[in-house]
Design a protein around this motif. Structure first.
Motif, mmCIF file in Angstrom:
data_model
loop_
_atom_site.group_PDB
_atom_site.id
_atom_site.type_symbol
_atom_site.label_atom_id
_atom_site.label_comp_id
_atom_site.label_asym_id
_atom_site.label_seq_id
_atom_site.Cartn_x
_atom_site.Cartn_y
_atom_site.Cartn_z
ATOM 1 N N ASP A 121 0.807 -1.210 0.000
ATOM 2 C CA ASP A 121 0.000 0.000 0.000
ATOM 3 C C ASP A 121 0.849 1.273 0.000
ATOM 4 O O ASP A 121 0.333 2.366 0.246
ATOM 5 N N SER A 141 -6.667 8.319 10.303
ATOM 6 C CA SER A 141 -7.875 7.712 9.745
ATOM 7 C C SER A 141 -8.754 8.753 9.066
ATOM 8 O O SER A 141 -9.403 8.466 8.045
ATOM 9 N N ALA A 158 -13.547 4.683 8.704
ATOM 10 C CA ALA A 158 -12.101 4.436 8.687
ATOM 11 C C ALA A 158 -11.658 4.069 10.095
ATOM 12 O O ALA A 158 -11.987 4.761 11.056
ATOM 13 N N ARG A 166 -8.433 2.406 12.598
ATOM 14 C CA ARG A 166 -7.077 1.932 12.830
ATOM 15 C C ARG A 166 -7.112 0.789 13.839
ATOM 16 O O ARG A 166 -7.710 0.907 14.905
ATOM 17 N N GLU A 172 -14.910 -3.905 2.482
ATOM 18 C CA GLU A 172 -13.626 -3.212 2.628
ATOM 19 C C GLU A 172 -13.300 -2.427 1.370
ATOM 20 O O GLU A 172 -13.324 -2.950 0.265
ATOM 21 N N TYR A 204 -10.482 0.182 1.450
ATOM 22 C CA TYR A 204 -9.027 0.358 1.514
ATOM 23 C C TYR A 204 -8.475 -0.567 2.585
ATOM 24 O O TYR A 204 -9.082 -0.722 3.656
ATOM 25 N N ASP A 205 -7.297 -1.110 2.332
ATOM 26 C CA ASP A 205 -6.531 -1.803 3.349
ATOM 27 C C ASP A 205 -5.129 -1.222 3.310
ATOM 28 O O ASP A 205 -4.424 -1.351 2.310
ATOM 29 N N PRO A 234 -1.991 -1.593 5.392
ATOM 30 C CA PRO A 234 -1.266 -2.220 6.503
ATOM 31 C C PRO A 234 -0.137 -1.363 7.049
ATOM 32 O O PRO A 234 0.195 -1.470 8.233
ATOM 33 N N ARG A 291 -1.884 0.581 9.371
ATOM 34 C CA ARG A 291 -2.769 -0.243 10.190
ATOM 35 C C ARG A 291 -4.186 0.329 10.193
ATOM 36 O O ARG A 291 -4.880 0.339 11.204
ATOM 37 N N LYS A 339 -7.968 0.470 8.009
ATOM 38 C CA LYS A 339 -8.864 -0.040 6.980
ATOM 39 C C LYS A 339 -10.038 0.926 6.830
ATOM 40 O O LYS A 339 -10.476 1.548 7.800
ATOM 41 N N TYR A 391 -13.972 1.058 5.477
ATOM 42 C CA TYR A 391 -15.107 0.215 5.162
ATOM 43 C C TYR A 391 -16.283 1.054 4.674
ATOM 44 O O TYR A 391 -16.420 2.231 5.029
#
Length: 297
Positions: A71, A119, A247, A249, A270, A272-273, A275, A278, A280, A282
């Protein structure tokens, strides 16, 4: 906390995540996603590979190692939305570029709700680059846990009718940021109001008259004791066709368990992911059986 000491504290706080409960009267800082887990190591490791110029057929000689997070490009694009003032002035602020405009956000170190967390940037970036898919023009939007107001501001700049909510001790700074960045710029003036999760929901937001096209939430789930009330608030504000953009964390187990509980009532997808952060992002809608039972109630 005057002068240099205050600036040092502010810079320190921006490198750490929301506060977690500790002993009464104390707080504990959690590290931000710019670091890899608990190790404190940078997420992005550089590597280079070099061919010997005199022997093209030889195996590649590795001089360093490089692990590029999947990412990395997206995370970098999101973080580039942030900028700092070129000069230190009487009022400290952080700058962000969204909706083709510069946004100035004042933070407060008095409470963690008045500090902007990544986020919010992730959610704003998504809204900005997906304006057609998630068209906010003339839509009724409510943000819960609005904090410094960045998401509220961006939604307003994109044409939405926004109700921005948070706890009473956050509202002063929230109103200031929303007003300074939306006055004369927006189709609709945002409404900033108090919302304590799970309290007086039907009185303040009656289901019969309050309909929201979108619910926005950025970093509202962490180790606080009000996760049940948060779930109740999502459930009350969400009608059958309401879209949630959330969003989050991931830090500790409560975040994971909340997602599991959330999926019992909402269909979750989902978007975005990230990592390396940390985080995401939704989108969610209330399950049809849930929305029908809510309407009947």
């Amino acid at each position: 906390m005057p002068g240099i000491a205050w600036l040092v504290f502010l810079a320190f706080s921006m490198c750490w995540g929301p506060l977690s409960p500790a002993a009464p009267g104390h707080v504990k800082l959690l590290p931000l996603g710019c670091l890899d887990g608990e190790s404190g190591q940078s997420v992005f490791h550089r590597k280079t590979r070099r061919l010997r110029p005199d022997m093209e057929q030889d195996p590649v000689e590795e001089t360093e190692t490089q692990d590029v997070a999947p990412d990395a490009e997206l995370a970098a694009a999101i973080m580039m939305r942030h900028f700092c003032p070129s000069l230190i002035k009487t009022e400290a602020w952080e700058g962000y570029s969204f909706a083709d405009l510069e946004i100035k956000i004042k933070e407060s170190t008095d409470c963690y709700g008045a500090v902007l967390w990544p986020s919010a940037m992730v959610l704003c970036h998504f809204l900005d680059v997906h304006r057609e898919q998630f068209n906010l023009m003339d839509k009724n939007v409510i943000e819960i846990g609005a904090g410094t107001g960045l998401v509220t501001i961006v939604c307003s700049l994109l044409g939405a009718k926004v109700t921005s909510t948070d706890l009473p001790d956050v509202l002063g700074n929230l109103r200031y940021n929303v007003s300074r960045n939306t006055r004369g710029r927006c189709r609709y003036e945002p409404c900033v109001t108090e919302l304590s999760w799970g309290q007086q929901l039907e009185e303040r937001f009656p289901r019969a008259s309050c309909h929201f096209d979108y619910i926005m939430a950025a970093d509202v789930v962490y180790s606080h004791p009000f996760l049940n009330e948060l779930m109740e608030t999502f459930d009350h504000l969400c009608s059958e066709d309401t879209v949630i953009l959330w969003a989050m964390r991931f830090r500790l187990d409560p975040e994971n368990s909340f997602v599991d509980r959330f999926q019992a009532k909402f269909d979750l997808e989902e978007l975005y992911d990230l990592p390396s952060l940390r985080i995401k992002l939704y989108t969610a809608r209330k399950k049809r059986s849930q929305s029908q039972s809510g309407a009947a109630a």
